[in-house]
Design a protein around this motif. Structure first.
Motif, PDB file in Angstrom:
ATOM      1  N   TRP A 174       0.856  -1.023  -0.027  1.00  0.00           N
ATOM      2  CA  TRP A 174       0.252   0.143   0.063  1.00  0.00           C
ATOM      3  C   TRP A 174       0.764   1.214   0.102  1.00  0.00           C
ATOM      4  CZ3 TRP A 174      -0.966   4.008   3.391  1.00  0.00           C
ATOM      5  CH2 TRP A 174      -2.162   4.672   3.338  1.00  0.00           C
ATOM      6  N   ASN A 204       1.285   3.994  -3.226  1.00  0.00           N
ATOM      7  CA  ASN A 204       0.907   5.156  -3.116  1.00  0.00           C
ATOM      8  C   ASN A 204       2.080   6.224  -3.350  1.00  0.00           C
ATOM      9  OD1 ASN A 204      -1.842   4.789  -2.904  1.00  0.00           O
ATOM     10  ND2 ASN A 204      -1.641   4.407  -0.726  1.00  0.00           N
ATOM     11  N   LYS A 264       1.899   8.131  -6.280  1.00  0.00           N
ATOM     12  CA  LYS A 264       0.770   8.880  -6.707  1.00  0.00           C
ATOM     13  C   LYS A 264       0.751  10.433  -6.212  1.00  0.00           C
ATOM     14  CE  LYS A 264      -2.455   4.986  -6.289  1.00  0.00           C
ATOM     15  NZ  LYS A 264      -3.432   4.401  -5.558  1.00  0.00           N
ATOM     16  N   LEU A 280      -4.283   9.885  -4.608  1.00  0.00           N
ATOM     17  CA  LEU A 280      -3.943   9.030  -3.417  1.00  0.00           C
ATOM     18  C   LEU A 280      -5.417   8.998  -2.395  1.00  0.00           C
ATOM     19  CD1 LEU A 280      -0.840   8.591  -1.103  1.00  0.00           C
ATOM     20  CD2 LEU A 280      -3.116   8.430  -0.269  1.00  0.00           C
ATOM     21  N   SER A 322      -6.764   5.371  -2.758  1.00  0.00           N
ATOM     22  CA  SER A 322      -5.559   4.801  -2.142  1.00  0.00           C
ATOM     23  C   SER A 322      -5.310   3.368  -2.213  1.00  0.00           C
ATOM     24  CB  SER A 322      -5.386   5.271  -0.728  1.00  0.00           C
ATOM     25  OG  SER A 322      -6.225   4.636  -0.094  1.00  0.00           O
ATOM     26  N   GLY A 325       1.440  11.283  -0.751  1.00  0.00           N
ATOM     27  CA  GLY A 325       2.209  10.681  -1.688  1.00  0.00           C
ATOM     28  C   GLY A 325       3.699  10.887  -1.473  1.00  0.00           C
ATOM     29  N   CYS A 383       4.588   8.902   1.584  1.00  0.00           N
ATOM     30  CA  CYS A 383       4.767   7.364   1.270  1.00  0.00           C
ATOM     31  C   CYS A 383       6.238   7.253   0.572  1.00  0.00           C
ATOM     32  CB  CYS A 383       3.655   6.783   0.353  1.00  0.00           C
ATOM     33  SG  CYS A 383       2.079   6.567   1.168  1.00  0.00           S
TER      34      CYS A 383
END
Lengths: 442, 291, 285
Positions: free
Chosen positions: C38, C42, C45, C50, C54, C250, C253
């Motif tokens: 996950w 993400n 993105k 997101l 997501s 984003g 992440c």
């Protein structure tokens, strides 16, 4: 104070200090002359021009454009004053770490020479323990320091003892941001009055649009504006003055509760934080949000075109319809120990003058959208910024946020132990206000 | 030449001194300062004022403390039962398999590496009303969207990521312990016809009992100090219903600048923590096990 | 212990129990793998994508988030600093803790119990309860803005964990080994280094891993103590970016991937050594 942290919240890591000690020392003679001709106030400096290292600590750290502006200012200053090496200890102001860092530094005698910090409750301890010098004292010897900043602004940030310890750069304002496009789509009038607001809420709700992106768990701006709209500017100021909680404040909190019961907020308003509320508005799932000038920077231009900013809707005639919340809540402080150090004094003065010059302030205002503390014209701003500045200019009253007059703990009682319980009907506004007052006085 | 006894004393001292020195300078001494602070109204930095037992009186009257203590113990219960429990089951199962040990040891480790902040954010997005994973599922199944974190459910919703994140941690420790059991012990047991489930009950568990207790100690200690994950996920809300002691102390210190009161709360954390750990160790009474 | 070579106990070939075991194990592994996927998906993105979705795979690989994070900071210097700090912390913690744990586990003496309780209590002290006095100590000896200033409190913070874990492992070491060595005239240091260290190697490795992890992830200490960006450990550097853009999920992440990447690879590479350590320990024991 939260809010300012956002205004000033900029970012990233400095590429570090350019010159090394030895390098500077070697060069010093060559550069004396140009420096002296550049600026008059440098006269005394350059005569002795012993290498000096200054530490500066600000919230201009991180990826925000303002960081770049600040870093460029430091580089420009070092070029002008080659004998000065600046150690930049800036970091982001998000979270409580910057605050903790500054206070720890002052408490342990490790403070930077110049610190960019908040005013009000946060700096009180530092001022009381005589760690920063007032500009009134500095101005006796160096009248040109901070001369570009308007007197009105200076007066607005004087501390209780009437002295000026901080030179602000840009101010912030708060207001009701409205997605005008949505309002037009449903033929609604802007929520300037309470009736308009209620009508808008009803219509928007029917059309599955969240009327108000209001985070109940982090209701700082809501508290602010609902009180202002009910109690007016004067009532907003007298925080818990009387023995009994002010009827206006009680009514203001009940207004929040009414709207909550009308489902004017999102379904998960009770748990949502400010960022999630902002996202609702940014994704155009919500039509209104109470926010500060820094919020504009978070919106894409496409959205900015659809937005407008207005004062909060008036809930009673005590509020002047132009009243807003705003002010200056952070600025440059000069450490007393540095000012009193003969080896550093001139360099410190030069640097702080440089950083609070009209030119420097303009650069900051151009990137953060706040209102400049000096009389400068900032060009090239999106019309929404201009609208915001106009709102400030037209305001008959401009109040500082409530938390500038309460201890952090007391204000948090309102936010955390207050509003959520009130809207859920578990506490009444009177008892919350009493508890807040008690904590504030302890 | 030193006598044997003083030589032994010397050894004990020399071996213990470096570790203890660190603890005294960086934990014990600051903590004594902390105790002193609890008698002051202090912003932790520049201003403080002696107020006697006021902070303690306040501690007992503070309704949030009551909620936080209750929640802390509720989460502790989940953690001891599920976190350590699941870890133990997984460790025993993994020890029993031949293929894939390496794989499981690696993947169970994943969540520990991700910081609590990131996990908090992730679960926030899982629970979110508008865009959350759970509500996406609900919509997919044709059900009504739910508000997942409510005053009633908050503690449990906060406990889920806490339990989940650290299963891998105890898994690794317990597996290490199981692996350290001499294999010939199993072999002789096998010859006597003990295998499978009975083997676990009669051989594995008793031998790693000390380590299991250590895991419980860590778990309790961890729960007493939880703050960042809850801070991100719910900030202790709604209505303070997911407040825990560690977070409350953190907020009093760094959001409210009430360091004196925060110091008092941290004393409470230590007292409760020590008491709980002592009780748990007593209950699982330690016996010296030798092979 | 005997010197039997092979440890394995003959298990019956595949059966229902085994099948069930694997099902349970794989089921749980999904819960730990998915979040990583996950975060990974993400990181490609934009924040808006997101929030919109997501839980879908990214439609294209957008490296902007990573570019953003890497170009704005000197990430390799950050990794180097992290390695210096956490590496030193691990070595010191494991060495001192092993010494202390050996004594606590194997020596009966007055004060043993008290010292154990003291160590237990010090584990319960929250780091934010000690930071101000610690800062004052470090400032007095001029260690603010140095790596050593971060290393020292981190060592102290990790010692209790390691001592407690190692003590509980050293307690399980059979007595006869020690006795045999004593008869042969080995001194305490010999017994410690030649018997206890090798036997508890898996436990030493385990505590080293966790100590490293905590030191690597500890933001608070470096936040307060280190000022010069050139000395920032990697998570401090990246937090500078991510905290401001708290809503740019984003970017966040991508930052998480950059932080956990090295740790995970080190762990995976180290895995083999650790597994061998475990087996070796068991056989030798």
């Amino acid at each position: 104070m939260n809010k300012i942290s956002k205004v000033m919240a900029l970012l990233v890591v400095l590429t570090f200090v350019t010159g090394v000690f030895a390098g500077c020392a070697g060069e010093k003679e060559d550069v004396e002359t140009p420096a002296a001709t550049e600026k008059q106030i440098d006269d005394n400096t350059t005569k002795e021009a012993e290498p000096v290292t200054l530490r500066i600590s600000t919230m201009f750290g991180g990826t925000d454009p303002s960081t770049q502006v600040f870093e460029e200012q430091l580089v420009a200053f070092e070029e002008l004053h080659p004998h000065v090496t600046i150690k930049n200890e800036s970091m982001t102001s998000v979270g409580d770490e910057y605050r903790t860092k500054v206070k720890t530094d002052f408490a342990t005698g490790n403070e930077a020479d110049i610190t960019f910090f908040y005013n009000g409750a946060d700096v009180q301890g530092i001022i009381n323990s005589d760690k920063v010098i007032s500009y009134d004292e500095i101005n006796e010897k160096y009248p040109e320091v901070g001369k570009d900043i308007t007197d009105g602004v200076k007066d607005s940030v004087r501390e209780e003892d009437g002295k000026l310890y901080m030179m602000p750069l840009t101010g912030f304002y708060e207001g009701l941001f409205v997605n005008e496009a949505i309002f037009e789509q449903y033929g609604l009038e802007l929520p300037t009055t309470w009736e308009n607001l209620i009508t808008a809420i009803d219509v928007l709700k029917e059309n599955d649009i969240v009327p108000f992106a209001g985070p109940i768990a982090q209701s700082h701006y809501m508290i602010e504006h609902f009180v202002l709209s009910q109690a007016g500017a004067e009532g907003h100021k007298d925080v818990l003055a009387g023995d009994e909680p002010s009827a206006d404040w009680v009514a203001a909190f009940n207004n929040i509760k009414d709207l909550y019961e009308k489902e004017a907020f999102a379904k998960d308003a009770l748990t949502m934080d400010i960022e999630m509320a902002q996202n609702l508005f940014i994704q155009e799932k919500a039509a209104m949000i109470l926010e500060g000038s820094w919020f504009i920077g978070r919106c894409e231009d496409e959205l900015k075109d659809k937005m407008t900013v207005i004062p909060m809707a008036t809930a009673s005639d005590k509020m002047d319809p132009t009243s807003i919340i705003g002010g200056f809540s952070s600025g440059y402080y000069v450490s007393k120990s540095s000012y009193e150090d003969p080896a550093k004094q001139q360099a410190v003065i030069d640097l702080v003058s440089f950083l609070t010059s009209a030119e420097a302030i303009k650069d900051h205002a151009a990137v953060n959208g706040g209102s400049p503390a000096a009389k400068v014209v900032v060009e090239g701003l999106h019309p929404l910024f201009v609208e915001g500045h106009a709102m400030v200019a037209n305001a008959n009253t401009l109040n500082m946020p409530i938390d500038s007059r309460l201890t952090p703990e007391a204000f948090n009682i309102l936010v955390k132990d207050g509003i959520p319980f009130i809207v859920e009907g578990r506490k009444n506004p009177e008892e919350v206000l009493k508890a807040t007052k008690e904590k504030n006085e302890r | 030449m030193l006598s044997n006894k003083s030589k032994r004393t010397m050894t004990i001292f020399l071996f213990l001194a470096p570790a203890l020195l660190f603890l005294v300078i960086f934990l014990a001494y600051p903590f004594v300062i902390n105790i002193i602070d609890s008698f002051f109204k202090s912003d932790g930095f520049l201003q403080s004022e002696y107020i006697g037992l006021d902070n303690y009186r306040r501690l007992f009257k503070d309704p949030t403390i009551g909620t936080a203590v209750k929640n802390t113990y509720e989460i502790m219960f989940y953690v001891c039962l599920f976190e350590v429990g699941i870890a133990l089951i997984l460790a025993i199962l993994v020890d029993n398999i031949k293929k894939g040990q390496h794989f499981f040891r690696t993947v169970y480790f994943f969540p520990i590496v991700i910081s609590a902040t990131a996990i908090g954010m992730m679960f926030k997005l899982f629970y979110a009303y508008d865009i959350g994973l759970l509500n996406s599922f609900m919509t997919m199944l044709g059900l009504e969207k739910q508000v997942w974190v409510t005053a009633e459910s908050a503690v449990k919703m906060v406990a889920i990521p806490i339990v989940w994140q650290y299963v891998g941690f105890y898994f690794i420790i317990l597996l290490t312990a199981i692996k350290q059991i001499p294999r010939d012990l199993y072999e002789s047991a096998y010859l006597e016809g003990i295998n499978g489930f009975t083997k676990t009950i009669y051989i594995t568990l008793p031998l790693i009992k000390g380590v299991i207790i250590t895991c419980l100690v860590y778990a309790i200690n961890g729960v007493m100090k939880i703050f960042d994950l809850v801070l991100i996920l719910t900030e202790g809300g709604p209505l303070n219903q997911s407040m825990v002691l560690g977070l409350y102390m953190y907020k009093k210190a760094f959001a409210d600048n009430a360091f004196g009161y925060a110091a008092t709360i941290s004393l409470l954390i230590i007292v409760l923590g020590l008491a709980t750990i002592t009780i748990v160790s007593k209950v699982f009474k330690r016996e010296q096990i030798t092979y | 212990m005997s010197k039997k070579k092979k440890i394995g106990i003959e298990r019956k070939s595949f059966n229902i129990g085994m099948l069930f075991t694997y099902i349970v194990l794989y089921a749980f592994s999904i819960t730990t793998i998915y979040p990583l996927i996950w975060v990974g998906q993400n990181s490609f993105k934009t924040s808006n994508d997101l929030i919109e979705s997501s839980f879908t795979l990214p439609t294209s690989f957008m490296w902007d988030n990573f570019k953003n994070a890497i170009t704005k900071i000197n990430i390799f210097q950050g990794y180097a600093n992290s390695l210096i700090i956490s590496g030193t912390v691990v070595i010191v913690v494991i060495f001192f803790s092993a010494l202390a744990a050996y004594i606590l586990a194997r020596f009966e003496f007055k004060g043993n119990k008290i010292i154990r309780s003291f160590i237990l209590a010090s584990m319960l002290v929250p780091v934010f309860a000690t930071i101000l006095p610690v800062f004052k100590i470090l400032a007095n000896v001029g260690l603010i803005d140095t790596h050593v200033g971060v290393i020292l409190p981190q060592i102290a913070g990790n010692i209790p964990f390691a001592v407690i874990l190692l003590t509980s492992f050293m307690e399980t070491v059979p007595n006869e080994l020690e006795e045999a060595a004593k008869v042969e005239g080995a001194n305490v240091w010999k017994i410690f280094s030649k018997i206890f260290v090798p036997i508890t190697k898996p436990a030493l490795a385990t505590s080293a891993i966790f100590t490293f992890l905590w030191s690597y992830n500890d933001l608070f200490t470096s936040l307060i103590i280190i000022r010069n960006p050139e000395k920032f450990p990697v998570n401090r550097l990246l937090t500078e970016i991510s905290s401001q853009y708290g809503t740019d999920y984003g970017l966040l992440c991508a930052v998480i991937i950059l932080i956990i990447g090295p740790v995970l690879s080190v762990y995976m590479i180290g895995q083999k050594q650790i597994v061998e350590g475990m087996t070796a320990g068991a056989v030798k024991g």
